[in-house]
Design an enzyme around this catalytic site. Sequence first.
Site, PDB file in Angstrom:
ATOM      1  N   ASN A  13      -4.796 -29.448 -24.052  1.00 27.61           N
ATOM      2  CA  ASN A  13      -4.754 -30.910 -23.927  1.00 27.61           C
ATOM      3  C   ASN A  13      -5.491 -31.294 -22.648  1.00 27.61           C
ATOM      4  O   ASN A  13      -4.965 -31.125 -21.550  1.00 27.61           O
ATOM      5  CB  ASN A  13      -3.288 -31.370 -23.852  1.00 27.61           C
ATOM      6  CG  ASN A  13      -3.160 -32.854 -23.529  1.00 27.61           C
ATOM      7  OD1 ASN A  13      -4.126 -33.620 -23.661  1.00 27.61           O
ATOM      8  ND2 ASN A  13      -1.973 -33.269 -23.103  1.00 27.61           N
ATOM      9  N   LYS A  15      -6.212 -34.168 -21.580  1.00 23.10           N
ATOM     10  CA  LYS A  15      -5.798 -35.483 -21.040  1.00 23.10           C
ATOM     11  C   LYS A  15      -7.059 -36.310 -20.747  1.00 23.10           C
ATOM     12  O   LYS A  15      -8.039 -36.170 -21.466  1.00 23.10           O
ATOM     13  CB  LYS A  15      -4.918 -35.304 -19.815  1.00 23.10           C
ATOM     14  CG  LYS A  15      -3.792 -34.298 -20.035  1.00 23.10           C
ATOM     15  CD  LYS A  15      -2.766 -34.328 -18.969  1.00 23.10           C
ATOM     16  CE  LYS A  15      -1.778 -33.187 -19.191  1.00 23.10           C
ATOM     17  NZ  LYS A  15      -0.575 -33.318 -18.402  1.00 23.10           N
ATOM     18  N   HIS A 105       3.261 -37.460 -26.580  1.00 19.20           N
ATOM     19  CA  HIS A 105       3.241 -36.722 -25.305  1.00 19.20           C
ATOM     20  C   HIS A 105       4.077 -37.499 -24.287  1.00 19.20           C
ATOM     21  O   HIS A 105       4.124 -38.722 -24.322  1.00 19.20           O
ATOM     22  CB  HIS A 105       1.796 -36.568 -24.819  1.00 19.20           C
ATOM     23  CG  HIS A 105       1.668 -35.636 -23.658  1.00 19.20           C
ATOM     24  ND1 HIS A 105       1.945 -36.030 -22.375  1.00 19.20           N
ATOM     25  CD2 HIS A 105       1.325 -34.322 -23.602  1.00 19.20           C
ATOM     26  CE1 HIS A 105       1.770 -34.981 -21.566  1.00 19.20           C
ATOM     27  NE2 HIS A 105       1.393 -33.946 -22.289  1.00 19.20           N
ATOM     28  N   GLU A 107       3.557 -38.324 -21.383  1.00 21.83           N
ATOM     29  CA  GLU A 107       2.804 -39.346 -20.632  1.00 21.83           C
ATOM     30  C   GLU A 107       2.641 -40.620 -21.458  1.00 21.83           C
ATOM     31  O   GLU A 107       2.602 -41.725 -20.905  1.00 21.83           O
ATOM     32  CB  GLU A 107       1.451 -38.769 -20.182  1.00 21.83           C
ATOM     33  CG  GLU A 107       1.653 -37.720 -19.087  1.00 21.83           C
ATOM     34  CD  GLU A 107       0.616 -36.617 -19.037  1.00 21.83           C
ATOM     35  OE1 GLU A 107      -0.450 -36.745 -19.670  1.00 21.83           O
ATOM     36  OE2 GLU A 107       0.887 -35.593 -18.369  1.00 21.83           O
ATOM     37  N   GLU A 175       8.068 -29.562 -24.622  1.00 19.06           N
ATOM     38  CA  GLU A 175       7.518 -29.689 -23.273  1.00 19.06           C
ATOM     39  C   GLU A 175       8.555 -30.332 -22.359  1.00 19.06           C
ATOM     40  O   GLU A 175       8.672 -31.565 -22.340  1.00 19.06           O
ATOM     41  CB  GLU A 175       6.273 -30.569 -23.296  1.00 19.06           C
ATOM     42  CG  GLU A 175       5.152 -30.030 -24.144  1.00 19.06           C
ATOM     43  CD  GLU A 175       3.797 -30.508 -23.644  1.00 19.06           C
ATOM     44  OE1 GLU A 175       2.999 -29.659 -23.270  1.00 19.06           O
ATOM     45  OE2 GLU A 175       3.578 -31.725 -23.590  1.00 19.06           O
ATOM     46  N   GLY A 181       2.776 -30.098 -15.402  1.00 21.34           N
ATOM     47  CA  GLY A 181       1.952 -30.326 -14.216  1.00 21.34           C
ATOM     48  C   GLY A 181       2.655 -30.025 -12.905  1.00 21.34           C
ATOM     49  O   GLY A 181       2.123 -30.334 -11.839  1.00 21.34           O
ATOM     50  N   SER A 221       3.227 -26.117 -17.492  1.00 20.95           N
ATOM     51  CA  SER A 221       2.772 -25.157 -16.468  1.00 20.95           C
ATOM     52  C   SER A 221       2.521 -23.768 -17.032  1.00 20.95           C
ATOM     53  O   SER A 221       2.817 -22.760 -16.385  1.00 20.95           O
ATOM     54  CB  SER A 221       3.774 -25.119 -15.303  1.00 20.95           C
ATOM     55  OG  SER A 221       3.819 -26.385 -14.652  1.00 20.95           O
TER      56      SER A 221
HETATM   57  C1  PEP Z   1       0.779 -31.069 -20.932  1.00 24.70           C
HETATM   58  O1  PEP Z   1       0.394 -32.072 -20.378  1.00 24.70           O
HETATM   59  O2  PEP Z   1       0.957 -31.073 -22.156  1.00 24.70           O
HETATM   60  C2  PEP Z   1       1.040 -29.883 -20.121  1.00 24.70           C
HETATM   61  C3  PEP Z   1       1.766 -28.928 -20.634  1.00 24.70           C
HETATM   62  O3  PEP Z   1       0.497 -29.860 -18.876  1.00 24.70           O
HETATM   63  P1  PEP Z   1       0.475 -28.607 -17.849  1.00 24.70           P
HETATM   64  O4  PEP Z   1       0.063 -27.397 -18.633  1.00 24.70           O
HETATM   65  O5  PEP Z   1      -0.555 -28.999 -16.826  1.00 24.70           O
HETATM   66  O6  PEP Z   1       1.849 -28.473 -17.293  1.00 24.70           O
END
Ligand code: PEP
Length: 263
Positions: A13, A15, A105, A107, A175, A181, A221
Amino acid sequence: MGVTARTPLIAGNWKMNLDHLQAVATVQKLHWTLRDAKFEDGSVEVGIFPPFTDLRSVQTLIDADKIPFALGAQDVSVHDSGAYTGEISGAFLAKLQCRYVIIGHSERREYHAETDEVVAAKTKAALKHGLVPVICVGETAADLEEHGAAAVPVGQLRTALSGLDAKADVVVAYEPVWAIGSGQAATPQQAQDVCAALRQVIAEELGDEAAARTRILYGGSVKSGNIASFMREPDVDGALVGGASLVVDEFAAIVRFQNHVGV
Ligand code: PEP
């Protein structure tokens, strides 16, 4: 749940990162890196989720160079067409040979006020247009403290799946919001526990066959150094990768988790 052949999905992803020129260069480099590393096409599905404005360029590249990556978008409208300025129809994404679309997601839930009901409507819109929704669920740090890890994602998934056909082709991404992040991933055991609870929701809403074939990803992460430990868990079928998907060598190493020392 019994052992089944669920092809692992490693999904990047991006973003709101990389313009269409950078996207083409990145996908080309990822392809060459995996090819040079003798990555075996088909053993793991690679999904790329660039911004909307990159999709046509990436699709053209994938098509021309026969690159074995699946293309996905990061969001979809609940509407098919009409006076919805700024929205993107699932029909348009399907025309661009998108296979997947990320729905809900954290966000989008946080910054665009997407409720569980909106996520459910977007899931239906994606399926209507032949796209596979990657339904994201997960608890915040406050949810974790108040309700434990599984309660919120289980409720979110139940709403998203409610009323779908048992044959619906979906992917679920667990998630934990606190892990996205942050550099602080869940432990493999935490991920396994919630993914097992989510598989149970799929069984209750869509039946055992759907639960056995549906892929559940962990996201938050994920890095080359921890992917193998998540993939060892029986109910984790892949990863949704944010930050690390922007670094080609790192993402390629995540895709090649089967080759890691100590797997
Ligand atoms: C995400 O935004 O779906 C995500 C898992 O981000 P990150 O891998 O940076 O934690």
